[in-house]
Write a protein that holds these residues in place. Structure first.
Motif, PDB file in Angstrom:
ATOM      1  N   GLU A  32      -3.276  10.503  -2.846  1.00  0.00           N
ATOM      2  CA  GLU A  32      -4.642  10.427  -2.292  1.00  0.00           C
ATOM      3  C   GLU A  32      -4.856   9.096  -1.562  1.00  0.00           C
ATOM      4  N   ARG A  33      -4.400   8.033  -2.182  1.00  0.00           N
ATOM      5  CA  ARG A  33      -4.566   6.706  -1.563  1.00  0.00           C
ATOM      6  C   ARG A  33      -3.730   6.603  -0.283  1.00  0.00           C
ATOM      7  N   CYS A  34      -2.542   7.210  -0.328  1.00  0.00           N
ATOM      8  CA  CYS A  34      -1.675   7.203   0.873  1.00  0.00           C
ATOM      9  C   CYS A  34      -2.346   7.939   2.030  1.00  0.00           C
ATOM     10  N   VAL A  35      -2.962   9.082   1.725  1.00  0.00           N
ATOM     11  CA  VAL A  35      -3.631   9.858   2.788  1.00  0.00           C
ATOM     12  C   VAL A  35      -4.786   9.044   3.365  1.00  0.00           C
ATOM     13  N   ALA A  36      -5.583   8.416   2.494  1.00  0.00           N
ATOM     14  CA  ALA A  36      -6.726   7.611   2.971  1.00  0.00           C
ATOM     15  C   ALA A  36      -6.235   6.425   3.810  1.00  0.00           C
ATOM     16  N   PHE A  37      -5.160   5.798   3.359  1.00  0.00           N
ATOM     17  CA  PHE A  37      -4.561   4.663   4.072  1.00  0.00           C
ATOM     18  C   PHE A  37      -4.131   5.101   5.474  1.00  0.00           C
ATOM     19  N   TRP A  38      -3.465   6.263   5.525  1.00  0.00           N
ATOM     20  CA  TRP A  38      -2.936   6.737   6.805  1.00  0.00           C
ATOM     21  C   TRP A  38      -4.047   7.137   7.756  1.00  0.00           C
ATOM     22  N   ARG A  39      -5.093   7.784   7.214  1.00  0.00           N
ATOM     23  CA  ARG A  39      -6.228   8.166   8.079  1.00  0.00           C
ATOM     24  C   ARG A  39      -6.865   6.924   8.699  1.00  0.00           C
ATOM     25  N   ALA A  40      -6.985   5.859   7.913  1.00  0.00           N
ATOM     26  CA  ALA A  40      -7.584   4.619   8.434  1.00  0.00           C
ATOM     27  C   ALA A  40      -6.728   4.056   9.574  1.00  0.00           C
ATOM     28  N   LEU A  41      -5.409   4.127   9.386  1.00  0.00           N
ATOM     29  CA  LEU A  41      -4.507   3.634  10.436  1.00  0.00           C
ATOM     30  C   LEU A  41      -4.608   4.504  11.690  1.00  0.00           C
ATOM     31  N   GLN A  42      -4.604   5.815  11.495  1.00  0.00           N
ATOM     32  CA  GLN A  42      -4.717   6.728  12.647  1.00  0.00           C
ATOM     33  C   GLN A  42      -5.972   6.403  13.454  1.00  0.00           C
ATOM     34  N   ASP A  43      -7.109   6.246  12.751  1.00  0.00           N
ATOM     35  CA  ASP A  43      -8.379   6.014  13.456  1.00  0.00           C
ATOM     36  C   ASP A  43      -8.372   4.670  14.181  1.00  0.00           C
ATOM     37  N   ALA A  44      -7.810   3.648  13.515  1.00  0.00           N
ATOM     38  CA  ALA A  44      -7.744   2.329  14.172  1.00  0.00           C
ATOM     39  C   ALA A  44      -6.912   2.430  15.447  1.00  0.00           C
ATOM     40  N   TRP A  45      -5.779   3.138  15.357  1.00  0.00           N
ATOM     41  CA  TRP A  45      -4.907   3.236  16.527  1.00  0.00           C
ATOM     42  C   TRP A  45      -5.550   4.083  17.637  1.00  0.00           C
ATOM     43  N   LEU A  46      -6.171   5.205  17.249  1.00  0.00           N
ATOM     44  CA  LEU A  46      -6.813   6.054  18.277  1.00  0.00           C
ATOM     45  C   LEU A  46      -7.880   5.247  19.025  1.00  0.00           C
ATOM     46  N   ASN A  47      -8.615   4.422  18.287  1.00  0.00           N
ATOM     47  CA  ASN A  47      -9.650   3.589  18.932  1.00  0.00           C
ATOM     48  C   ASN A  47      -9.045   2.538  19.845  1.00  0.00           C
ATOM     49  N   LEU A  48      -7.943   1.929  19.386  1.00  0.00           N
ATOM     50  CA  LEU A  48      -7.324   0.875  20.205  1.00  0.00           C
ATOM     51  C   LEU A  48      -6.640   1.465  21.443  1.00  0.00           C
ATOM     52  N   TYR A  49      -5.767   2.437  21.234  1.00  0.00           N
ATOM     53  CA  TYR A  49      -5.004   2.976  22.373  1.00  0.00           C
ATOM     54  C   TYR A  49      -5.935   3.705  23.351  1.00  0.00           C
ATOM     55  N   GLU A  94       0.830  -1.219   0.000  1.00  0.00           N
ATOM     56  CA  GLU A  94       0.000   0.000   0.000  1.00  0.00           C
ATOM     57  C   GLU A  94       0.861   1.264   0.000  1.00  0.00           C
ATOM     58  N   MET A  95       2.121   1.101   0.394  1.00  0.00           N
ATOM     59  CA  MET A  95       2.996   2.287   0.496  1.00  0.00           C
ATOM     60  C   MET A  95       3.912   2.403  -0.709  1.00  0.00           C
ATOM     61  N   TYR A  96       3.847   1.414  -1.590  1.00  0.00           N
ATOM     62  CA  TYR A  96       4.789   1.370  -2.714  1.00  0.00           C
ATOM     63  C   TYR A  96       4.053   1.708  -4.000  1.00  0.00           C
ATOM     64  N   GLN A  97       4.575   2.688  -4.711  1.00  0.00           N
ATOM     65  CA  GLN A  97       4.022   3.118  -5.999  1.00  0.00           C
ATOM     66  C   GLN A  97       2.515   3.376  -5.907  1.00  0.00           C
ATOM     67  N   SER A  98       2.118   4.059  -4.857  1.00  0.00           N
ATOM     68  CA  SER A  98       0.710   4.409  -4.666  1.00  0.00           C
ATOM     69  C   SER A  98       0.510   5.880  -5.042  1.00  0.00           C
ATOM     70  N   THR A  99      -0.737   6.349  -4.986  1.00  0.00           N
ATOM     71  CA  THR A  99      -0.988   7.767  -5.260  1.00  0.00           C
ATOM     72  C   THR A  99      -1.029   8.528  -3.933  1.00  0.00           C
ATOM     73  N   ASP A 123      -0.256  15.121   9.861  1.00  0.00           N
ATOM     74  CA  ASP A 123       0.462  13.844   9.936  1.00  0.00           C
ATOM     75  C   ASP A 123       0.184  12.998   8.681  1.00  0.00           C
ATOM     76  N   ALA A 124      -1.078  12.986   8.238  1.00  0.00           N
ATOM     77  CA  ALA A 124      -1.441  12.188   7.050  1.00  0.00           C
ATOM     78  C   ALA A 124      -0.753  12.764   5.807  1.00  0.00           C
ATOM     79  N   GLN A 125      -0.747  14.080   5.718  1.00  0.00           N
ATOM     80  CA  GLN A 125      -0.106  14.720   4.564  1.00  0.00           C
ATOM     81  C   GLN A 125       1.401  14.479   4.584  1.00  0.00           C
ATOM     82  N   PHE A 126       1.969  14.560   5.800  1.00  0.00           N
ATOM     83  CA  PHE A 126       3.417  14.322   5.929  1.00  0.00           C
ATOM     84  C   PHE A 126       3.764  12.909   5.484  1.00  0.00           C
ATOM     85  N   PHE A 127       2.927  11.956   5.913  1.00  0.00           N
ATOM     86  CA  PHE A 127       3.159  10.555   5.528  1.00  0.00           C
ATOM     87  C   PHE A 127       3.144  10.424   4.002  1.00  0.00           C
ATOM     88  N   ALA A 128       2.111  10.998   3.371  1.00  0.00           N
ATOM     89  CA  ALA A 128       1.972  10.852   1.911  1.00  0.00           C
ATOM     90  C   ALA A 128       3.178  11.475   1.198  1.00  0.00           C
TER      91      ALA A 128
END
Ligand SMILES: CC/C=C\C/C=C\CCCC/C=C/C(=O)SCCNC(=O)CCNC(=O)[C@H](O)C(C)(C)COP(=O)(O)OP(=O)(O)OC[C@H]1O[C@@H](n2cnc3c(N)ncnc32)[C@H](O)[C@@H]1OP(=O)(O)O
Length: 208
Positions: free
Chosen positions: A26-43, A19-24, A179-184
């Motif tokens: 926009e897709r990277c930002v969406a991917f990262w937001r999903a991870l952020q939300d999963a982690w915020l919910n878990l932690y 998901e992090m290799y040769q992606s767009t 953070d999402a933009q920085f990741f992308a």
């Protein structure tokens, strides 16, 4: 809540590198937001959370385990740690914050710079996991520990957990989009893509 895996030998292989290799961007930002939300919910979960680590747990897998209240790992050949630098990427600040809260500053500094992956016994010795048992005893041990935690009055436990974790959670909540933009931006750098490409090739080569 108990986190466990249905894949023999792998608790979690971390984020999907593809998901992090040769992606767009926009897709990277969406991917990262999903991870952020999963982690915020878990932690930030009010539930008692326990990790039954019955296999390898690199990078994002280590984050999942560290974000639980208690970790039991199988003895043997499995490894756990934040190995991002070995992939030519950098553990985000909130991964680092969770590790700091788990094993302290000195061990985190070493672990992150080296991208260290620890055996279960090494992880136990630095406090990265709470207990190491034979594979077949991981789940029964988690269930036994859960019973202890369930005896604590829930409101008192939740208030304590929330206050201990609030600063780290708020730090990400206050800058999710940045953070999402920085990741992308970071992940799409030529040098980072090159490192990821080499790492993916090394994983495939290992298999052949
Ligand atoms: C300042 C900076 C701030 C902001 C952001 C910047 C940077 C971004 C940071 C991002 C944080 C990243 C976190 C991560 O989680 S990265 C992922 C790290 N994971 C790994 O390194 C694990 C790699 N995998 C392995 O080591 C082994 O596969 C493992 C887990 C030990 C299991 O070994 P084994 O049982 O032998 O299985 P295989 O190696 O044969 O793997 C089977 C199959 O799965 C593929 N695969 C494995 N892991 C991944 C993965 N993480 N993503 C995608 N695919 C994976 C592997 O290639 C094989 O595929 P195949 O098609 O060949 O069957």
């Amino acid at each position: 809540m108990v986190l466990a895996s249905a894949a023999p030998g792998i608790f979690s292989a971390g984020l999907d590198i593809l998901e992090m290799y040769q992606s767009t961007p926009e897709r990277c930002v969406a991917f990262w937001r999903a991870l952020q939300d999963a982690w915020l919910n878990l932690y930030g979960s009010r539930l008692i959370t326990m990790a039954a680590i019955e296999g390898h747990s690199p990078a994002g897998g280590c984050l999942l385990a560290m974000s639980c209240d208690y970790r039991v790992m199988a003895e043997g050949k499995f490894q756990i740690g934040l190995n991002e630098t070995k992939l030519g990427i950098v553990a985000p600040f909130w991964f680092t914050d969770v590790m700091l809260n788990t094993i302290g500053h000195r061990e985190t500094e070493k672990a992150l710079q080296l991208g260290a992956l620890y055996s279960a016994q090494q992880a136990l010795s630095i406090g990265l996991v709470d207990k190491v048992v034979p594979l077949a005893e991981v789940m029964p041990t988690v269930e036994g520990e859960l019973k202890n935690w369930l005896q604590i009055p829930a409101a008192a436990r939740v208030i304590t957990k929330t206050s201990m974790r609030k600063a780290v959670l708020d730090r990400l909540r206050s800058q999710k989009e940045k953070d999402a933009q920085f990741f992308a931006d970071f992940i799409n750098r030529d040098s980072v893509q090159k490192s990821l490409g080499m790492y993916i090739a090394s994983l495939q080569k290992k298999k052949n």
